[in-house]
Structure formats: C-alpha cells, structure tokens
Design a protein around this motif. Structure first.
Motif, PDB file in Angstrom:
ATOM      1  N   TRP A 267       0.822  -1.210   0.000  1.00 60.01           N
ATOM      2  CA  TRP A 267       0.000   0.000   0.000  1.00 60.01           C
ATOM      3  C   TRP A 267       0.852   1.254   0.000  1.00 60.01           C
ATOM      4  CZ3 TRP A 267      -4.604   0.389  -1.643  1.00 60.01           C
ATOM      5  CH2 TRP A 267      -5.495  -0.680  -1.527  1.00 60.01           C
TER       6      TRP A 267
ATOM      7  N   ALA B  16       0.265   9.293  -5.740  1.00 57.39           N
ATOM      8  CA  ALA B  16       0.707  10.654  -5.438  1.00 57.39           C
ATOM      9  C   ALA B  16       1.607  11.194  -6.537  1.00 57.39           C
ATOM     10  CB  ALA B  16       1.439  10.679  -4.087  1.00 57.39           C
TER      11      ALA B  16
ATOM     12  N   ILE C  34      -4.176  10.398   0.376  1.00 52.24           N
ATOM     13  CA  ILE C  34      -3.086   9.430   0.228  1.00 52.24           C
ATOM     14  C   ILE C  34      -2.489   9.046   1.574  1.00 52.24           C
ATOM     15  CG2 ILE C  34      -0.768   9.120  -0.699  1.00 52.24           C
ATOM     16  CD1 ILE C  34      -1.663  10.755  -3.113  1.00 52.24           C
ATOM     17  N   TRP C  35      -2.194  10.044   2.402  1.00 55.24           N
ATOM     18  CA  TRP C  35      -1.515   9.762   3.670  1.00 55.24           C
ATOM     19  C   TRP C  35      -2.448   9.804   4.876  1.00 55.24           C
ATOM     20  CZ3 TRP C  35       1.370  13.281   0.354  1.00 55.24           C
ATOM     21  CH2 TRP C  35       2.458  12.668  -0.259  1.00 55.24           C
TER      22      TRP C  35
ATOM     23  N   THR D 267      -5.415   8.787   5.197  1.00 56.37           N
ATOM     24  CA  THR D 267      -6.304   7.630   5.314  1.00 56.37           C
ATOM     25  C   THR D 267      -5.564   6.334   5.626  1.00 56.37           C
ATOM     26  OG1 THR D 267      -6.192   7.362   2.897  1.00 56.37           O
ATOM     27  CG2 THR D 267      -8.032   8.641   3.786  1.00 56.37           C
ATOM     28  N   THR D 268      -4.270   6.399   5.892  1.00 60.03           N
ATOM     29  CA  THR D 268      -3.559   5.195   6.323  1.00 60.03           C
ATOM     30  C   THR D 268      -4.012   4.798   7.728  1.00 60.03           C
ATOM     31  OG1 THR D 268      -1.748   6.546   7.197  1.00 60.03           O
ATOM     32  CG2 THR D 268      -1.538   5.774   4.931  1.00 60.03           C
TER      33      THR D 268
ATOM     34  N   ARG E 284       0.162   3.940  -2.858  1.00 59.79           N
ATOM     35  CA  ARG E 284      -0.136   5.332  -2.512  1.00 59.79           C
ATOM     36  C   ARG E 284       0.903   6.273  -3.120  1.00 59.79           C
ATOM     37  NH1 ARG E 284      -3.793   5.939   1.829  1.00 59.79           N
ATOM     38  NH2 ARG E 284      -4.456   3.951   2.693  1.00 59.79           N
TER      39      ARG E 284
END
Length: 381
Positions: free
Chosen positions: A243, A251, A310-311, A313-314, A247
C-alpha cells in the motif's frame, strides 16, 4: 482610452464577476476551503502523532500555504474582476512578449505576489516528493554507497528537507534578474527546473522502486520470516509495503499530471502572447472564458485534498484522527467523568498529604504531585 466594458451588465460594472459566474466562483471557493481544512487536519494529525518534520507534514503545510494564497486570490478575483482585467490588459499592451506574463498569466499587483507564493509552494512540494521518493527507493534497494553515507551523516534527511524548502525561492529570484527575465528560454527553464527535474528523476525512481518490490517481494518475506517474525506479521508487513508503493504511485502520478498541466498552460500562454492578433479586452459577455478562468483555480487548491487522501487515510493516521475527534467529543459530553477525575485527584492528594506522608514529602513535592495527578486525565487526549 478604450471602452473595456461596453455592453456589460450591472454586476460587472460594480467591479465583481458577472452574475452568471458568481455561482461557480462560490462553489470553487467552498471547495478551496475544504481542501485547506483537510491539509491543516493532516498536519495536526502528524503533529499529534509526533511526526512534526516528516515529508508528509511538510507537504501538508506547503500545500495549505498555497491554498490560502489561492483563496485570497479568488476572493479578490470575485470582488474586483473589472480592475483585474484592466490591469492584465494594460500589462499585455505594454509588453505582450514579456516572458514573465507566460508564467504568471498576466497577474498584476497583489495577485502577482499571491501567484508567486503558490508557484513557490508547488516547487517546494515537488522537491519534497522527489526526496521522499528517493528515501523510498533507498529503503527498497539498500545501495551500499548511500548506506555508508547515511551512517556517516545522520542529518542527511534534514539537509534534503531544508534544501527543498529553501532552494526554489532563490532560483526564482535568479530567474527574475533583468538579464535573464528578458529572454524567454532561460527564464522558463529556471522557473520550471524544480518541477521538471522532480518529475523526471522521481519517475525513474518510482519505476525502479516498483520493479524491485515486484521482483523481490518473496525474498523480503523470507528475510522477515528468518528474523523471527510470525507468518501473520510477515503478511501484514507485505500488505503495508504494497500500500505504501500504491499510494506513492498515485501521489506521483497526480503530481506529474499537475506539473504537465502547468507546462502546457505556459506553452498556450506563450503562443497567445506571441500571436499576430492583437490582444482584446475581455468583456462580461464572454461568460465561457470567465468560467474557464474561475475553474483554473481548482488544480492549485487540490494538493491538500490529495495529500490527505493518500496519507491521511492510512491506518496509523486514521486511528490518530479518530482518537483526536473522540477526545474532543468526550470532553464536550462526558462532564461527569471529568468531575470523577477531579475527585480522584483530590482523594489521591489527601492520601499523599496525610501526617505520615508529610514526614517524607516536602510541600513543594506534594504540590507537584497534585498537579501531575490532575493532568493525567488531560494528557489522555
């Protein structure tokens, strides 16, 4: 003097955008505020998680700064559209082949300063993404010369971040030297150097990282398994790495599209400024052109939204985000628990301040213990 606004409606004569463009202007402005909120939220989550100076937090900050400048420019555009178009037309009349107009889109006055804030932020973000891709590449390939360099210089990553933040502004300043800004080729090269180099090198690093990950993922799994990790932990790490690559690919692809769009806009602007047909003033009757100009604000404010998707939602940041809102809601609704904490704190202090304990603790120490005990509940959130 030419009559710029012949045939315009009352809304245009008042200085703002025409009535038909006002709705789109409000929608774009609300969208910009949403992107700004998500960018600041990502930075707050990074701050709470202890990642104050990571690539993600720096990207969130610079993207938010560009978003603020864009919002200010949009408000000015909506409220003083007539004055803006007059200034732009006058600038093209004075020097239609000026290379600066190619990059800025003929922005003048305060809008020119706001544009350069945004453009500098774009350059900073492109370099930050480049160095982040470099760290991801090195983490995958483990090149020995770079490993030795990292072991000798512990502040290498800090230097890269400072370079990304400080380098674009002097570079753009050099581009605006009178001897350079008069010539289109060197001026455009210097203005777009960070964007183009970041796109090219970052693209190569991305391809090599993907190649290494795809071809050697089984080897990574065996290494992790031999180091004592369980099979479940190995699978979890593989999913995490997968992932991360996905991601990052998203990006970088979006960044590439954004940078290509900037270059294409400059090419179109250059061709328009050098066309044989003389520039004509825009009137309120040309509504499609005005709507297109308003819509051009959307790409510039989108980076905070992309960064959050991108970041933000980790799993790590999402859990931190839920914890932050849960703490805020609990503070508002659970007043009885706050009272119970205070009661427990007072009882604890009463036990500490008993006669037997007074022989052991000084008054200052007892006061410090009381303050620490009362702050434990607050530190949970």
């Amino acid at each position: 003097m030419w009559n710029l606004w012949r045939g315009t409606d009352k809304s245009a004569m008042s200085g703002g955008v025409p009535q038909g463009a006002l709705g789109l202007s409000v929608i774009v402005l609300l969208y910009s505020f949403l992107c700004l909120f998500l960018g600041l939220l990502l930075f707050i989550v990074c701050w709470r998680h202890g990642a104050k100076s990571t690539y993600v937090s720096l990207i969130a900050v610079t993207a938010s700064v560009a978003c603020v400048a864009s919002i200010a420019q949009q408000i000015h555009f909506a409220t003083d559209w007539v004055g803006i178009k007059q200034a732009q037309y006058a600038a093209k009349e004075r020097n239609p082949t000026n290379p600066i107009l190619v990059v800025t889109g003929s922005a003048q006055g305060a809008d020119l300063g706001l544009f350069w804030i945004q453009f500098t932020s774009y350059n900073i973000n492109s370099l930050l993404v480049l160095f982040w891709s470099g760290s991801l590449f090195q983490g995958t390939w483990k090149l020995k010369p770079l490993v030795k360099l990292q072991s000798r210089s512990t502040h290498l990553e800090t230097v890269a971040k400072l370079f990304a933040i400080l380098f674009p502004a002097p570079l753009l300043g050099i581009a605006h030297a009178p001897s350079i800004s008069k010539n289109a080729a060197p001026y455009l090269i210097l203005c777009n150097a960070s964007l183009v180099i970041s796109l090219l090198i970052g693209g190569v690093l991305l391809i090599l990282t993907l190649y290494k990950f795809v071809t050697l993922k089984n080897k990574f799994s065996s290494i992790r398994g031999s180091s004592g990790n369980s099979r479940q932990e190995t699978l979890r790490l593989r999913r995490r790495d997968k992932w991360i690559i996905i991601r990052f690919s998203i990006a970088f692809s979006i960044l590439g599209v954004f940078e290509i769009a900037i270059v294409c806009f400059e090419v179109l602007q250059y061709n328009a400024n050098h066309a044989a047909i003389r520039a004509t003033p825009t009137t309120a009757a040309e509504l499609p052109a005005i709507l297109t100009e308003i819509a051009q604000f959307v790409p510039g404010v989108t980076p905070p939204l992309i960064a959050f998707l991108i970041w933000g939602t980790t799993d790590t940041y999402w859990q931190e985000l839920k914890s932050m809102f849960t703490c805020y809601i609990s503070r508002r609704k659970s007043s009885p628990s706050v009272v119970s904490r205070k009661d427990a704190s007072s009882l604890t202090f009463e036990r500490l301040s008993s006669k037997s304990n007074l022989k052991v603790f000084s008054p200052t120490e007892l006061k410090d213990m009381r303050n620490v005990d009362r702050s434990r509940g607050e530190q949970r959130c």
